[in-house]
Write a protein that holds these residues in place. Sequence first.
Motif, mmCIF file in Angstrom:
data_model
loop_
_atom_site.group_PDB
_atom_site.id
_atom_site.type_symbol
_atom_site.label_atom_id
_atom_site.label_comp_id
_atom_site.label_asym_id
_atom_site.label_seq_id
_atom_site.Cartn_x
_atom_site.Cartn_y
_atom_site.Cartn_z
ATOM 1 N N UNK A 51 0.860 -1.185 0.000
ATOM 2 C CA UNK A 51 0.000 0.000 0.000
ATOM 3 C C UNK A 51 0.890 1.227 0.000
ATOM 4 N N UNK A 52 0.528 2.170 -0.829
ATOM 5 C CA UNK A 52 1.366 3.351 -0.901
ATOM 6 C C UNK A 52 0.500 4.592 -1.003
ATOM 7 N N UNK A 53 -0.056 4.959 0.122
ATOM 8 C CA UNK A 53 -0.990 6.085 0.084
ATOM 9 C C UNK A 53 -0.337 7.432 -0.175
ATOM 10 N N UNK A 95 0.253 8.655 -3.839
ATOM 11 C CA UNK A 95 -0.822 9.080 -4.730
ATOM 12 C C UNK A 95 -1.123 10.556 -4.582
ATOM 13 N N UNK A 113 2.684 12.008 -9.581
ATOM 14 C CA UNK A 113 1.799 11.522 -10.624
ATOM 15 C C UNK A 113 2.117 10.040 -10.815
ATOM 16 N N UNK A 114 1.158 9.264 -11.353
ATOM 17 C CA UNK A 114 1.395 7.825 -11.454
ATOM 18 C C UNK A 114 2.673 7.470 -12.203
ATOM 19 N N UNK A 115 2.988 8.243 -13.244
ATOM 20 C CA UNK A 115 4.160 7.842 -14.030
ATOM 21 C C UNK A 115 5.439 7.973 -13.214
ATOM 22 N N UNK A 116 5.516 9.026 -12.385
ATOM 23 C CA UNK A 116 6.721 9.183 -11.564
ATOM 24 C C UNK A 116 6.701 8.217 -10.387
ATOM 25 N N UNK A 117 5.493 7.878 -9.952
ATOM 26 C CA UNK A 117 5.389 6.836 -8.919
ATOM 27 C C UNK A 117 5.945 5.530 -9.484
#
Lengths: 872, 259
Positions: free
Chosen positions: A38-40, A43, A47-51
């Motif tokens: 889980x990585x709250x 988010x 942004x998702x791409x850098x995540x």
Amino acid sequence: MTTTRSGAELPSARASRAPALSGADPASDPAPIPSSSVNKPARRLLSPRWAKVGRDLTSHRMRSLLVVLSIAVGVFAVGVIVGTRQILNHQLHASFAAVNPSDAILGTSGFDADTLTAIRRMPEVESASARFSLYTRAHLGDGRWLELTLFALPDWQDIPLNIVRQESGPWPPARDAIAVERMSLPMLDAAIGDSLTLELPDGRRRTVNVTGTAHDINLPPARFTNQAFGYVTFDTLERWGIPKRFTSLSIRAADPASGVKDHAYVQQVTDLVQDKLEKGGRAVNFTYVADPKKHPADEVLNPVFLLLGVLGLLSLLLSAFLVVNTIAAVMAQQVRQIGVMKTIGAGFGQIVRLYLGMVLIFGLLALLVALPAGVAGAYGFTIFLSQFLNFDVVYEGVPLSALAVQVLVGLLVPLAAALIPIYSGARVTIREAISNYGLGQGRFGHGPADRFLVASQRYAPWLSRPLVISLRNTFRRKGRLALTMTTLTLGGAIFIAVLSVRTSLYQTVDDAIRNNNFHIVIGFDRDLRVEVLQNEALQVPGVIAAESWGRASTRRQRPDAPDDAGVPGFPLSGQSEGLGATPPGMRGGESDEIRLLAPPADSQMIQPQLTAGRWLLPEDENALVVNTNFMDAEEDVAIGDTITLRIDGKDSDWVVVGVAEGVLDQATIYTNSEYFGRLTGRAGRANSLRVLTDSEDPAEHRRIAAALEHHFEDAGYHVTQLSTRAENLEGTEYQFSILVNMLLVMTFLMALVGGLGLMGTMSISVIERTREIGVMRAIGAATRAILQIIIVEGVLIGLISWAQATLLAFPLSRLLSDQVGIAFTDSPLSFSFSLPAIALWLLIVALVAALASYLPARTASRLTVREVLAYE
Amino acid sequence: MLKLRAKSRPRPPAGAGGYHHGNTHLIDLRSVTKSYQTAAGEFPALRQIDLLVDRGEFVAVVGKSGSGKSTLINMVTGIDRPTAGQVLIGDTAVHTLSEGQMAVWRGKHVGVIFQFFQLLPTLTVLENVMLPMDFCNTYPSRARVQRAMALLEEVAMVEHADKLPSATSGGQQQRVAIARALANDPDIIVADEPTGNLDSKTADAVFQLFQRLVDEGKTILMVTHDEELARRAGRTVTIADGLIVSDTARGGRNGELGQ
């Protein structure tokens, strides 16, 4: 209406349908996930791409760590070298400038205060200072003597040029007291408060108290020259019966009208001063003209830094190879993800930026390690060098330009390295990406090497199946193999080359020894009969031969320069009478000081390596053999030429008949002792003796030298100079050892980068073959077999690279050895290829390879079949 | 009501006016041929296919393995390009777009669902759904989380929003993939064997979800091997050897072959 958790409103009908959908496969819903999945915070922050980039990095921690460390080592090496250069440039030059360095130094037979005043009045001279120097020997605790040069200054508090600073104790030192130059103190085995016995040139012994230390940045490091320096007052010298006078004159040339104060200009002013001194009846023994604003050590430091810089850049390049391998592996591993991202709208540029972002993070993380380590390393290295350059290092903050270079290379080099794999990886079409499936990657079976391996199995059926897999896996990813191999090969070749430079340095010393086949040199205070000296020496146990050599200091009188040979546009013409009358830059046509040695015609103690012409014949009269150091200084001389030498103030003509290799030598000329004796009126007499002993042990040489001294003193012949071969070479060997150690540190970094590169490659290989490993396990491969397959592959890569490194090492060693020789001794070193280095690298590379592949192999062997088959 | 619409997206004019290229249908494939060069020579995957699909249609594409089903839908998504012919989707002549233009167009106008879900393993369920909005820069960044959560709510995956895909079941992953396909509110959903890797119960639930999307006005093109599922779609296009051999609407009506 129902409100969603996110606040959006959904029609109640839709909301009511949702549970039915979610309940469609309740049985297949997994158990609650562990918190690690889980990585709250991400988010909200990214942004998702850098995540994705962040998690790709952390999901293969070992791989990321290796890349970061590898880049960090390269950046660190560059940082230390650039940082040290910057700190040195600033602090060494500032320390040097603070002592008001002179432009030139003239060594004279002696002059007084009036002469100094006259020189200071010359319009071409901005300032001048004088000192007296006296060559003595200091008695060390263990019975040995060390050469010690004493200086006396006219004004201790106000020294115009080449300022000497008080470091501790009274300044000037009291009567019968000495302030020792701070770098000489350890060599004298003395401490402040001790007394020191000095032997004056005439053999008298005087005791002085060591009351303090001084700092003279202008003196060469005591350990390099194997001699000590100290300061006494003229009062002390007068008590010893030495009249007050000066022997050395330092000058600073006035700024020329043109504003260009270069070496040629300073040389011209120095010549003027020399003229003036000589016209006043003072003999000038030597002149030294410095390059304005340059520290004398720059000449040595520049090639050192060039060499270290090249090695630093190479280690950075090698770390870039690991970046290429890693990114290529990431792109191959994520080809399907790239396809998916493109399917949902990612453009080529976005994909490229995404992975370049990953590389940028590698670079930034490497900088986090390399920047502070680089600064610390730069200060550490500067402090190390300051011990030899005799200046104090103070912390003046972070060397900014070095920091900028580190940031630049730390970010740009990995980015540049990653561009090609990222570009080609991001270019994959969705169709290719989505249809990419199956076991493993990499092409095997298409190249000649592959076909050879497959065919060889027929002839070597005894090879175990795991070994066959290892062999073939090695050649599966040929591009990656090539880069890893290049990294290890270059690392290995440089390792062997550096150790070869080391053996070449010692070989050079050996050659220098072989050229001069004697163990001890003894100097006397007057000319003595040759037969007497030799017979006395032979009475001392251990002495098997003794030869008396004539010796003199001379200068070549160059032919007059043509009238138009002056330096174009030289500004000084007409400023003074002297300058107007003499062609600039060529005054008197006199060379620097040259050593003249006159061995007996049948000498057994010199075995010259001739590079041209012939050695002296017994019947030769005014024939000369010059060494290569002489030829470097007097480039216009050729065999058969007649040259004019000034010996004891008289000019004589000589014919050059041969050139001998000058190994670790100064400009030297050789002639027959008989003719030399006749010419100088010293026939049958000499003031020095060379002694060959029956031992090769330096300690024995020292013992016999002491015995010789006692013997001659007892016989009434006063010894003024006594040195053994080992003592003469000590300074040179010490300088070499510093250079070798610096090179070895860089080599260690190269080996480290090589090891990290191999570990990275093996780690990538294992990750890529996780599924294959699962299949092998599923069909019965034991943990040991998996370990064996991977470790053998790693060691195989190591061994192949070793073979290549050995081949490459030979030309590289030769090149490095030549360049180091030219930089430090003005001629290539006596080349000796280090065979033990080859064996040592084999051991290192095998160990590194085994270790580098063991860690990923262990990880792979611990995976369960279920885990690896589920791996994507 | 949930606002699932992208912040700016051209809508084809309703009615007889049609699109810029003269096509009046949302999907208009004109004489599309696709050949592949193989070691054995040229292999024709599609032979002069014509196909028209209107907004709101649910089309099942069926056929044996190697018949050209996937190639056909790859033409619609722009994943592959025709060797000859035209692919017109709404206002766009897809076959004329560059790779870069194609990526942007696809991201905004077509939602793709794969048989093996193809969620990015290092992103959470929520991030996977946000990713298309991120790439196409649709919706203000702060609204993306809200929209992704709403989509997950729709597919009943909101409780799993912060899990990684590996921590969810196959059925759940496919629902997330559907939510991801809807992220930019595309007109067309293209699904390649979306239920091929699911048990029948889960497959049925996914089908119901598709049906609901069609009811809301989405156009769905679905490749399937499942004849039962194909029958439940509004229209079934059968492909064999690169040719459309039948095109049947539910209730026996012939589909628009455009011929």
